[in-house]
Scaffold this motif. Structure first.
Motif, short mmCIF file in Angstrom:
data_model
loop_
_atom_site.label_atom_id
_atom_site.label_comp_id
_atom_site.label_asym_id
_atom_site.label_seq_id
_atom_site.Cartn_x
_atom_site.Cartn_y
_atom_site.Cartn_z
N HIS A 1 0.87 -1.19 0.00
CA HIS A 1 0.00 0.00 0.00
C HIS A 1 0.90 1.23 0.00
CE1 HIS A 1 -3.69 -2.24 0.43
NE2 HIS A 1 -3.24 -2.85 1.51
N SER A 2 1.01 1.88 -1.12
CA SER A 2 2.03 2.93 -1.28
C SER A 2 1.55 4.33 -0.91
CB SER A 2 2.52 2.94 -2.73
OG SER A 2 1.45 3.19 -3.63
N THR A 3 0.26 4.62 -1.07
CA THR A 3 -0.21 6.00 -0.93
C THR A 3 0.11 6.62 0.44
OG1 THR A 3 -1.99 5.49 -2.48
CG2 THR A 3 -2.19 7.52 -1.22
N PRO A 4 -0.10 5.91 1.57
CA PRO A 4 0.22 6.55 2.85
C PRO A 4 1.68 6.99 2.97
CG PRO A 4 -1.17 4.64 3.21
CD PRO A 4 -0.76 4.60 1.77
N PHE A 5 2.60 6.26 2.33
CA PHE A 5 4.01 6.63 2.40
C PHE A 5 4.29 7.88 1.57
CE2 PHE A 5 3.88 2.08 3.27
CZ PHE A 5 4.59 2.01 4.46
N LYS B 1 13.81 16.62 -4.41
CA LYS B 1 12.67 16.49 -3.50
C LYS B 1 11.83 15.30 -3.92
CE LYS B 1 9.11 19.33 -3.64
NZ LYS B 1 7.91 18.45 -3.73
N VAL B 2 11.53 14.41 -2.97
CA VAL B 2 10.86 13.16 -3.30
C VAL B 2 10.00 12.72 -2.13
CG1 VAL B 2 12.77 11.73 -2.43
CG2 VAL B 2 11.29 10.83 -4.26
N ASP B 3 8.90 12.01 -2.42
CA ASP B 3 8.09 11.46 -1.33
C ASP B 3 8.69 10.14 -0.86
OD1 ASP B 3 6.72 9.08 -2.60
OD2 ASP B 3 5.94 10.62 -3.94
N LEU B 4 8.28 9.70 0.32
CA LEU B 4 8.90 8.54 0.95
C LEU B 4 8.69 7.27 0.14
CD1 LEU B 4 10.42 7.31 3.34
CD2 LEU B 4 8.22 7.10 4.54
N HIS B 5 7.53 7.09 -0.47
CA HIS B 5 7.29 5.88 -1.26
C HIS B 5 8.31 5.76 -2.38
CE1 HIS B 5 5.53 2.95 -3.92
NE2 HIS B 5 5.29 3.87 -4.84
N ASN B 6 8.49 6.82 -3.14
CA ASN B 6 9.44 6.77 -4.26
C ASN B 6 10.88 6.78 -3.78
OD1 ASN B 6 7.85 6.77 -6.82
ND2 ASN B 6 6.90 8.55 -5.85
N LEU B 7 11.15 7.39 -2.64
CA LEU B 7 12.49 7.34 -2.07
C LEU B 7 12.85 5.90 -1.69
CD1 LEU B 7 15.06 8.62 -0.97
CD2 LEU B 7 13.83 9.14 1.14
N LEU B 8 11.92 5.19 -1.07
CA LEU B 8 12.20 3.81 -0.69
C LEU B 8 12.41 2.93 -1.91
CD1 LEU B 8 9.72 3.30 2.31
CD2 LEU B 8 12.19 3.78 2.39
N HIS B 9 11.70 3.21 -3.00
CA HIS B 9 11.93 2.47 -4.24
C HIS B 9 13.35 2.73 -4.75
CE1 HIS B 9 11.19 0.53 -8.06
NE2 HIS B 9 11.57 1.64 -8.69
N PHE B 10 13.78 3.99 -4.71
CA PHE B 10 15.14 4.35 -5.10
C PHE B 10 16.16 3.60 -4.24
CE2 PHE B 10 18.82 7.02 -4.03
CZ PHE B 10 19.37 7.27 -5.28
N LEU B 11 15.93 3.57 -2.92
CA LEU B 11 16.87 2.92 -2.02
C LEU B 11 16.89 1.41 -2.20
CD1 LEU B 11 16.22 4.97 1.25
CD2 LEU B 11 18.10 5.23 -0.39
N ASP C 1 20.77 6.05 6.19
CA ASP C 1 21.04 6.48 7.56
C ASP C 1 20.10 7.61 7.98
OD1 ASP C 1 23.09 4.65 7.78
OD2 ASP C 1 24.67 6.08 7.25
N ILE C 2 19.78 8.48 7.04
CA ILE C 2 18.87 9.59 7.33
C ILE C 2 17.44 9.08 7.51
CG2 ILE C 2 17.82 11.67 6.33
CD1 ILE C 2 20.57 12.14 4.92
N VAL C 3 16.99 8.23 6.59
CA VAL C 3 15.61 7.73 6.64
C VAL C 3 15.39 6.89 7.89
CG1 VAL C 3 13.90 6.32 5.43
CG2 VAL C 3 15.42 7.81 4.12
N PHE D 1 10.71 -1.50 5.88
CA PHE D 1 11.38 -1.49 4.58
C PHE D 1 12.57 -2.46 4.57
CE2 PHE D 1 14.97 0.59 2.25
CZ PHE D 1 14.53 0.33 0.96
N GLU D 2 13.37 -2.44 5.64
CA GLU D 2 14.49 -3.37 5.73
C GLU D 2 14.01 -4.82 5.70
OE1 GLU D 2 18.36 -1.90 8.08
OE2 GLU D 2 16.55 -1.97 9.34
N ASP D 3 12.92 -5.07 6.41
CA ASP D 3 12.43 -6.44 6.54
C ASP D 3 11.82 -6.96 5.24
OD1 ASP D 3 12.03 -8.79 7.88
OD2 ASP D 3 10.32 -8.09 9.05
N TYR D 4 10.94 -6.16 4.63
CA TYR D 4 10.18 -6.64 3.49
C TYR D 4 10.80 -6.32 2.13
CZ TYR D 4 6.46 -7.44 6.86
OH TYR D 4 5.72 -7.89 7.93
#
Length: 301
Positions: A87-91, A210-220, A241-243, A254-257
Motif C-alpha cells: 500500500h504505497s499512498t500513505p508513504f 525532493k521526493v516522497d517517501l514511497h518513491n524514495l524507498l523504491h530508489f533505495l 542512515d537519514i531515513v 522497509f528493511e524487513d520486506y
C-alpha cells in the motif's frame, strides 16, 4: 572540500536559529537537518527540508485527525501491514528535500528515477569547480567476466597506478582547457554553455532533489542493493542512515520486506512447496530458466 565556506556558514546560521512550529516533527530528522554527510571524495548529502513522520503515514492510512488515538505499537503494526501489502499512498504523505553534491556520471544514473522534483546547478550560468571524482584504489576494478554491467577483481600494481594517473591527468587537462576557453583575458571567451561540453563525466555537480517517501524507498531498494554501482550505492547508504532516523517504523519495515526480503514467482513458490515436501527439484524439473533458477537458489540458500 565537500562544503564551501559559504555553504557551511549558511548551515551554521540556520542551525543557530531554531523556530517553534505546530507541524509534526521527527526528532531523528531534526538532528540531520542542514548537516552535510560526506560521500566519496568531494560529495555530500544534506537534508534541506522534510514533511511528515511515522505518525503521518498512519494518519493518512486511517484518514484521521491530528496524530490519532492509536498506540505506538498499533502504529508500527499498521506500517508493517502497509509495507507488506504494497500500500504505497500513505508513504507518499512524507517528503524530503535533499541537497546532493555528486559526480555527473552518478547524477545521470540517479536521474533515471523520474519520480522526484530536481533542480541542478547550471553550468550555463555558473563556472564549475575544479573537483573530480577519483576512485580509491580499492574500488578501482576490472570489468566483470560474468556481468556486463559490473566489476570484477581490483586492479593492482602498475595497471592501477597508470589508470589513476590518467584519470587525474585527463581531468586536470580538460579543466585547464575549460578555464582557457571561457577566459575573457585578451579574447572574447567561449560561452559557458559550450565550454562545459569539454568537461569529463567525473566532474562534480549539485542539485536539490525532493521526493516522497514511497518513491524514495523504491530508489533505495534499487540503489542500496549490493549489485548497484558502488558510486551511487554509497549515496543511497548515506540516505538510508537519514531515513532510519526520520521514520524508524517505516524503515524497519522497509528493511524487513524490501531490502532483506525476496519476491517469488508462482513457479518458484511451487518449487519451494515441492522441496518442503521432500521432493528433489532441479533446474531441469523446476520450469525455470537458468537465470531464474540461479536467483531462486540464491534467495533460499
Amino acid at each position: 572540500m565537500p562544503l564551501s565556506p559559504e555553504q557551511q556558514a549558511e548551515i551554521d546560521a540556520l542551525r543557530a536559529e531554531p523556530r517553534p512550529t505546530l507541524r509534526a516533527v521527527s526528532d531523528g530528522m531534526e538532528a540531520h537537518l542542514y548537516r552535510a554527510a560526506p560521500v566519496l571524495d568531494h560529495g555530500f548529502v544534506r537534508v534541506v527540508d522534510y514533511m511528515g513522520d511515522d505518525a503521518a503515514i498512519c494518519q493518512a492510512a486511517r484518514v484521521s485527525y491530528g496524530r490519532g488515538t492509536k498506540s505506538v505499537s498499533n502504529d508500527e503494526g499498521l506500517i508493517r501491514y502497509l509495507m507488506r501489502h504494497w500500500h504505497s499512498t500513505p508513504f507518499e504523505m512524507c517528503e524530503v528535500k535533499l541537497h546532493v553534491k555528486l559526480p555527473v556520471f552518478v547524477a545521470r544514473q540517479w536521474i533515471r528515477h523520474r519520480t522526484a522534483n530536481v533542480n541542478e546547478y547550471s553550468a550555463r550560468y555558473s563556472i564549475l569547480d575544479r573537483e573530480f571524482y577519483i576512485p580509491a584504489p580499492d574500488t578501482l576494478a576490472a570489468q566483470s567476466t560474468t556481468n556486463n554491467q559490473g566489476r570484477g577483481a581490483v586492479l593492482e600494481g602498475e595497471e592501477a597506478a597508470r589508470v589513476l594517473r590518467w584519470l587525474r591527468d585527463d581531468a586536470d587537462r580538460a579543466y585547464d582547457h575549460y578555464e582557457a576557453m571561457i577566459s575573457q583575458d585578451g579574447q572574447q571567451g567561449l560561452a559557458r554553455e559550450l565550454a562545459r561540453m569539454n568537461l569529463p563525466a567525473n566532474v562534480y555537480t549539485q542539485w536539490y532533489w525532493k521526493v516522497d517517501l514511497h518513491n524514495l524507498l523504491h530508489f533505495l531498494r534499487l540503489r542500496a542493493d549490493a549489485h548497484a554501482q558502488y558510486e551511487i550505492r554509497v549515496y543511497a547508504e548515506a540516505i538510508c542512515d537519514i531515513v532510519r532516523d526520520w521514520v524508524p517504523f517505516a524503515y524497519r519495515a522497509f528493511e524487513d520486506y524490501r531490502l532483506g526480503g525476496a519476491t517469488l514467482s508462482a513457479t518458484a513458490l511451487d518449487c519451494l512447496r515441492r522441496m518442503l515436501k521432500g521432493e528433489e527439484v532441479t533446474q531441469e524439473t523446476s520450469g525455470m530458466s537458468k537465470g531464474e533458477w540461479r536467483e531462486f537458489r540464491a534467495a533460499i540458500d
